[in-house]
Design an enzyme around this catalytic site. Sequence first.
Site, mmCIF file in Angstrom:
data_model
loop_
_atom_site.group_PDB
_atom_site.id
_atom_site.type_symbol
_atom_site.label_atom_id
_atom_site.label_comp_id
_atom_site.label_asym_id
_atom_site.label_seq_id
_atom_site.Cartn_x
_atom_site.Cartn_y
_atom_site.Cartn_z
ATOM 1 N N HIS A 42 -1.533 1.528 7.363
ATOM 2 C CA HIS A 42 -1.982 1.408 5.983
ATOM 3 C C HIS A 42 -1.816 2.773 5.308
ATOM 4 O O HIS A 42 -1.760 3.808 5.977
ATOM 5 C CB HIS A 42 -3.458 0.974 5.969
ATOM 6 N N CYS A 98 0.837 -1.211 0.000
ATOM 7 C CA CYS A 98 0.000 0.000 0.000
ATOM 8 C C CYS A 98 0.863 1.249 0.000
ATOM 9 O O CYS A 98 0.475 2.281 -0.547
ATOM 10 C CB CYS A 98 -0.947 0.006 1.193
#
Length: 372
Positions: free
Chosen positions: A315, A40
């Site tokens: 994330h 990510c």
Amino acid sequence: MVDGVTLTMGVVGSKLEKALGDQFPEGERYFGLVNFGNTCYANSVLQALYFCVPFREHLLEYYSNNKNQGEVDENLLTCLAELFSQISMQKKVTGVIAPKRLVYRVRKDNEIFRGYSHQDAHEFLNYLLNKIVEILEKESHKVTCAETSSVEGVVSGPTNGHINSVKKEPLVTWVHKNFQGTLTNETRCLRCETVTARDETFLDLSLDIEQNSSITSCLKNFCSTETLNAADKFFCDKCRSLQEAQKRMKIKKPPRILVIHLKRFKYYLHLHKKLSYRVVFPLELKLSNTEEDTDSEYSLFAVVVHVGIGPNHGHYISLVKSHNHWLLFDDENVEIIDESAIQTFFGSAQEYSNNTDHGYILFYESQVSNNK
């Protein structure tokens, strides 16, 4: 799979198409990127760079110029150019692409990004841009050497080294043209008033942050005057001794694309922690701390957001502005968001908050270059 790039289309794409309706810009593509376990950090940066139109155009031009030149050694630049080309040439306007070849190349070239631990998006951005510059410089050197050999081959008699002795200026690549700015580091001796100035280039600005602040105040702090005294005295060449001095940083030449990195991750009491401070970043930014004392106006077009409470896990997502629409890219998922939602990513006004989605890397484009 096309050349190692998996193409898929699902519910996400159709939902986005329904949300935008007939407002899809001609020729634009909105594709999510598959996450390979922990990528990510890369996906968020790649989306920001894809919607950095000047960078994308240069990369697609590079791809077009090199795809028909026979066997070109694969490297990070060719993989990135191929990925951007794959996205831009899709018949569908939405979908998902797996950047398998690029991720493989990143992991092969740099051991930091191997494995599946949490990585830093800013570190990846720095690596990516500097690696592209390195590749472009090597390619330019090969061309120069080939041209020099050709010239030397037709020159009769000794060349006296004139061809090789010409002092070459540093290569200015299209990465530099888009992202590079210049800082001036000024130090003024308080005894003789002599000012020593030293220029240095940057591809992004890393700013210290404070609670309930703004990008403007962070920039002012970055360019504020600092007094050097006691153990930090400055050696003045004119006085030939250590003297008290004042030091400050000024932006001599603002870049076309201003990338601002907020220093949210710091060591504190022997712990590596995340600062969730609320830092307001405007949609329109005036850069006032330039050497010319003239304002440079910028527009926000992308934000890389860190989601999570700490630096070692979490994330990354990205917010992107495209043709007056704001979109949120979360790996494979792409959705349109309202412009007012941007402020939810400023950070937390309190130390403890349920909101862990904080702006981390900001991408601004100069309005002057945008109007050209």
